[in-house]
Scaffold this motif. Structure first.
Motif, PDB file in Angstrom:
ATOM      1  N   LYS A 179      -7.153  -0.316  -2.372  1.00 61.56           N
ATOM      2  CA  LYS A 179      -5.855  -0.991  -2.364  1.00 61.56           C
ATOM      3  C   LYS A 179      -5.700  -1.816  -1.085  1.00 61.56           C
ATOM      4  O   LYS A 179      -5.227  -2.945  -1.118  1.00 61.56           O
ATOM      5  N   ALA A 180      -6.136  -1.255   0.029  1.00 62.09           N
ATOM      6  CA  ALA A 180      -6.011  -1.955   1.302  1.00 62.09           C
ATOM      7  C   ALA A 180      -6.859  -3.214   1.331  1.00 62.09           C
ATOM      8  O   ALA A 180      -6.376  -4.295   1.695  1.00 62.09           O
ATOM      9  N   ASN A 193       0.802  -1.214   0.000  1.00 65.70           N
ATOM     10  CA  ASN A 193       0.000   0.000   0.000  1.00 65.70           C
ATOM     11  C   ASN A 193       0.839   1.270   0.000  1.00 65.70           C
ATOM     12  O   ASN A 193       0.456   2.262  -0.604  1.00 65.70           O
ATOM     13  N   SER A 239       2.608  12.976  -1.401  1.00 62.96           N
ATOM     14  CA  SER A 239       2.128  11.720  -1.955  1.00 62.96           C
ATOM     15  C   SER A 239       2.478  11.607  -3.425  1.00 62.96           C
ATOM     16  O   SER A 239       2.421  12.570  -4.177  1.00 62.96           O
ATOM     17  N   TYR A 293       0.729   9.570  -5.325  1.00 69.68           N
ATOM     18  CA  TYR A 293      -0.483   9.015  -5.908  1.00 69.68           C
ATOM     19  C   TYR A 293      -0.928   9.888  -7.069  1.00 69.68           C
ATOM     20  O   TYR A 293      -1.044  11.093  -6.949  1.00 69.68           O
ATOM     21  N   ILE A 340      -0.549   8.321   5.284  1.00 68.25           N
ATOM     22  CA  ILE A 340      -0.940   8.691   3.922  1.00 68.25           C
ATOM     23  C   ILE A 340      -1.645  10.039   3.940  1.00 68.25           C
ATOM     24  O   ILE A 340      -1.382  10.900   3.098  1.00 68.25           O
ATOM     25  N   GLU A 400      -6.710   4.453  -1.743  1.00 69.30           N
ATOM     26  CA  GLU A 400      -6.120   3.748  -0.601  1.00 69.30           C
ATOM     27  C   GLU A 400      -7.018   2.646  -0.044  1.00 69.30           C
ATOM     28  O   GLU A 400      -6.557   1.546   0.228  1.00 69.30           O
ATOM     29  N   ILE A 455      -2.928   4.675   7.250  1.00 70.34           N
ATOM     30  CA  ILE A 455      -3.871   5.680   6.745  1.00 70.34           C
ATOM     31  C   ILE A 455      -3.515   7.066   7.279  1.00 70.34           C
ATOM     32  O   ILE A 455      -3.547   8.056   6.535  1.00 70.34           O
TER      33      ILE A 455
END
Length: 160
Positions: free
Chosen positions: A111-112, A24, A79, A81, A70, A108, A67
């Motif tokens: 993905k998790a 992640n 990030s 992303y 992130i 996220e 989390i």
């Protein structure tokens, strides 16, 4: 939880937690820090944790720590992303690289849940406990993630 159970937990679950966080976060150092933080939090609460629920506690703590990091990175603009990357159009012969790129394109939460389900083998109920989602929410996120991955990867010929 006893010290012996804690040490057993470290032996049994450290690698799995690290793989989950690394998939992640995509940053080895950050993943190691989160795993260490998770075990530290577990150690500080050792008297309040049931030894039989240590795996769930550990992954829940790791997930929430990840989390938080992130969110901090996004807040400070750190990030990597990229929401613009939605489809994979290049041809690759390395399936692992394609799958990693596909996972990068997911939000996220998707993905998790997809890594917990398909890479780590958790049940929907366990994923719900770890992520504080209902079982039906977990199923929806997994479905959406699989649809996104399918669109990203495209046809099998492109991957091969």
């Amino acid at each position: 939880m006893t010290t012996k159970e804690y040490n057993q937990c470290v032996d049994e679950y450290a690698d799995g937690l690290y793989r989950f966080i690394l998939k992640n976060m995509r940053n080895e150092e950050e993943a190691r820090d989160i795993v260490q933080d998770s075990f530290e939090k577990m150690w500080r609460n050792i008297d309040n944790i049931d030894g039989k629920k240590s795996k769930s506690y550990l992954f829940t703590t790791g997930y929430h720590t990840m989390i938080d990091r992130i969110r901090k990175q996004k807040h400070y603009g750190e990030s990597d992303y990229n929401e613009d990357v939605l489809y994979h159009t290049d041809q690759y012969s390395d399936l692992k690289s394609v799958l990693q790129s596909a996972l990068k394109s997911l939000p996220e939460i998707q993905k998790a849940v997809i890594t917990l389900r398909d890479l780590e083998g958790y049940s929907y109920e366990e994923i719900g406990q770890i992520t504080s989602l209902s079982e039906s929410q977990v199923k929806v996120y997994i479905y959406r993630a699989r649809v996104s991955l399918r669109k990203f990867i495209g046809s099998l010929e492109r991957v091969i």
